[in-house]
Design a protein around this motif. Structure first.
Motif, PDB file in Angstrom:
ATOM      1  N   ASN A  81      -9.287   9.019   4.315  1.00 55.44           N
ATOM      2  CA  ASN A  81      -8.485   8.830   3.115  1.00 55.44           C
ATOM      3  C   ASN A  81      -9.325   8.909   1.840  1.00 55.44           C
ATOM      4  O   ASN A  81      -8.889   9.455   0.823  1.00 55.44           O
ATOM      5  N   ALA A 129       6.113   8.102   3.289  1.00 53.74           N
ATOM      6  CA  ALA A 129       4.843   8.310   2.587  1.00 53.74           C
ATOM      7  C   ALA A 129       3.993   9.369   3.274  1.00 53.74           C
ATOM      8  O   ALA A 129       3.281  10.131   2.616  1.00 53.74           O
ATOM      9  N   ARG A 184       0.858   9.899  -4.269  1.00 51.42           N
ATOM     10  CA  ARG A 184       0.866   8.467  -4.551  1.00 51.42           C
ATOM     11  C   ARG A 184       0.430   7.672  -3.331  1.00 51.42           C
ATOM     12  O   ARG A 184      -0.308   6.681  -3.446  1.00 51.42           O
ATOM     13  N   ALA A 185       0.868   8.082  -2.147  1.00 46.84           N
ATOM     14  CA  ALA A 185       0.511   7.349  -0.929  1.00 46.84           C
ATOM     15  C   ALA A 185      -0.987   7.405  -0.677  1.00 46.84           C
ATOM     16  O   ALA A 185      -1.612   6.396  -0.312  1.00 46.84           O
ATOM     17  N   ASP A 188      -2.825   5.331  -3.455  1.00 45.50           N
ATOM     18  CA  ASP A 188      -2.585   3.890  -3.379  1.00 45.50           C
ATOM     19  C   ASP A 188      -3.020   3.283  -2.053  1.00 45.50           C
ATOM     20  O   ASP A 188      -2.777   2.090  -1.801  1.00 45.50           O
ATOM     21  N   ASP A 189      -3.648   4.077  -1.188  1.00 42.69           N
ATOM     22  CA  ASP A 189      -4.106   3.575   0.123  1.00 42.69           C
ATOM     23  C   ASP A 189      -2.977   2.962   0.939  1.00 42.69           C
ATOM     24  O   ASP A 189      -3.142   1.916   1.584  1.00 42.69           O
ATOM     25  N   VAL A 190      -1.816   3.604   0.912  1.00 43.00           N
ATOM     26  CA  VAL A 190      -0.705   3.145   1.746  1.00 43.00           C
ATOM     27  C   VAL A 190      -1.108   3.280   3.217  1.00 43.00           C
ATOM     28  O   VAL A 190      -1.639   4.316   3.622  1.00 43.00           O
ATOM     29  N   PRO A 191      -0.915   2.245   4.029  1.00 40.87           N
ATOM     30  CA  PRO A 191      -1.274   2.346   5.448  1.00 40.87           C
ATOM     31  C   PRO A 191      -0.522   3.487   6.127  1.00 40.87           C
ATOM     32  O   PRO A 191       0.695   3.602   6.006  1.00 40.87           O
ATOM     33  N   SER A 194       2.251   3.021   9.990  1.00 39.36           N
ATOM     34  CA  SER A 194       3.263   2.035   9.634  1.00 39.36           C
ATOM     35  C   SER A 194       4.633   2.697   9.660  1.00 39.36           C
ATOM     36  O   SER A 194       4.758   3.909   9.904  1.00 39.36           O
ATOM     37  N   ARG A 196       6.307   3.578   7.316  1.00 43.50           N
ATOM     38  CA  ARG A 196       6.462   4.516   6.212  1.00 43.50           C
ATOM     39  C   ARG A 196       6.011   5.926   6.603  1.00 43.50           C
ATOM     40  O   ARG A 196       5.984   6.821   5.758  1.00 43.50           O
ATOM     41  N   SER A 197       5.645   6.117   7.868  1.00 51.64           N
ATOM     42  CA  SER A 197       5.182   7.421   8.329  1.00 51.64           C
ATOM     43  C   SER A 197       6.126   8.028   9.344  1.00 51.64           C
ATOM     44  O   SER A 197       6.746   7.320  10.142  1.00 51.64           O
TER      45      SER A 197
END
Length: 234
Positions: A81, A129, A184-185, A188-191, A194, A196-197
């Motif tokens: 990432n 995301a 943005r994901a 922002d280091d979105v996991p 999770s 959201r994937s």
């Protein structure tokens, strides 16, 4: 603007020069570059590397190397990432508007552009995301066993010791090929692992992690069989 980012540092340890080692006739990184190009989705296909030889070979095979990766994100402990974030930020700082990025591993010779497109389309049509490649475990994980200190076998999930395999919930794992995400994901280091994937399921025959020389040989065998079958049916 959509970019593909292919991380390919020069300091691989277990398989020296892994990212450009010859694989069935050409540097292994070339297969990832080819798949990205064939997908027709990217405004830029970037190889992020700290190594001049890798950069030169990447350009020969159609990728761009607009920057050399900084030393602080080129060590053994830097995650994927951070590399993608750096590439996205580099473009944004120069006035580009990046909507999505796709990280494609350099050692994914079985990758196919149709799955890159499928993941893209599913991500774009959702509020997720990320969308990335996964595949089925070859054996039900609920039947896993551990070895005790005495060398005896013990069930990890004793409640499923006698459950029929067809009654067990399917389990999947990361296929290690590509990872689409919104800008943005990534920033922002979105996991990634999770709810959201989105998981894009690949056939197991197209998945082989390459960490050892034995893995490499297995991947070459799989590649040759797949290529032979496609020629026979074309």
């Amino acid at each position: 603007m959509k970019i593909a980012v292919i991380p390919a540092r020069g300091g691989s340890k277990r398989i020296p020069r892994k990212n450009i080692r010859p694989f069935c006739g050409k540097p292994i990184i070339a297969y990832s570059i080819d798949a990205a190009r064939q997908s027709g989705l990217f405004d830029e296909i970037v190889v992020s590397t700290d190594d001049e030889e890798i950069a030169s070979l990447a350009r020969q095979h159609g990728a761009a190397t607009p920057f050399m990766r900084p030393k602080q994100i080129s060590d053994d402990f830097t995650g994927t990432n951070a590399v993608v974030k750096h590439a996205i930020s580099w473009f944004i700082e120069r006035g580009s508007e990046i909507s999505h990025a796709c990280c494609i591993y350099a050692t994914a010779p079985l990758i196919q552009d149709r799955f890159i497109r499928e993941a893209h389309d599913r991500l774009i049509g959702s509020d997720a995301a990320f969308a990335f490649s996964i595949t089925h475990y070859a054996f039900p994980v609920q039947r896993a066993v551990r070895l005790t200190s005495e060398g005896r076998v013990d069930s990890l999930y004793p409640e499923h010791r006698v459950t029929r395999s067809q009654d067990l919930e399917p389990a999947f794992h990361d296929a290690g090929q590509f990872y689409w995400g919104t800008t943005r994901a990534f920033l922002d280091d979105v996991p990634m692992f999770s709810s959201r994937s989105i998981g894009v399921v690949l056939p197991r025959v197209l998945v082989q992690d390459i960490d050892t020389l034995e893995d490499w040989e297995q991947a070459e065998l799989m590649f040759r069989v797949i290529r032979s079958d496609s020629r026979a049916t074309s």
